[in-house]
Design an enzyme around this catalytic site. Sequence first.
Site, short mmCIF file in Angstrom:
data_model
loop_
_atom_site.label_atom_id
_atom_site.label_comp_id
_atom_site.label_asym_id
_atom_site.label_seq_id
_atom_site.Cartn_x
_atom_site.Cartn_y
_atom_site.Cartn_z
CG ASP A 83 12.37 23.24 -44.29
OD1 ASP A 83 11.63 21.81 -43.46
OD2 ASP A 83 13.36 23.81 -44.03
CD GLU A 139 12.41 19.48 -46.00
OE1 GLU A 139 13.05 18.74 -44.62
OE2 GLU A 139 12.95 20.01 -46.40
CG ASP A 171 16.45 26.75 -42.12
OD1 ASP A 171 15.34 26.48 -41.96
OD2 ASP A 171 16.83 27.59 -41.77
#
Length: 183
Positions: free
Chosen positions: A11, A71, A144
């Site tokens: 991410d 992502e 996260d």
Amino acid sequence: MNTEKIILGIDPGTTIMGFGLIKVVKKEMQFMQLNELILKKYDDHYVKLKLIFERTVELIDTYHPDEIAIEAPFFGKNVQSMLKLGRAQGVAMAAGLSREVPITEYSPKKIKMAITGNGNASKEQVAKMLQNTLGLKELPKNLDSTDGLAAAVCHFYNAGKVDTGKSYSGWGAFVKQNQDKIR
């Protein structure tokens, strides 16, 4: 046929980059690790990008993932934030490509849908579902890292499906699939 593989999920972010690793053994997921790279303390955006690249290469060299799931940036109203996020993602992708690890991008909605069945799920809902699915004892303070882990799990769930987003096996494949971006 190889029945074992490692998937690194990322991410990307310029304040926190979350990542998680899973091992797939005979079509079963096993949790390996989740963590984050804290970048808040650095003011220089270029230093942050350098650290993202170095940490991603370090993860690849340490865990030898067979694939990377990342992502994709979501479309927001703040153009500067989008630009910074896109750079962070690009640097993480460049690290993977430099080690010739295949990369697949997933939209945040697709990741949330794969994990929770709801493309509008909250970070907390995604984290709780991962905790249940992978048997995590506790969740991290910042989510996260679970977002990075979610990208890896999403990739596992989408294995063998045709529409997994954009996928690159190396620089040549990236260039070939992005002719419109080359001058």
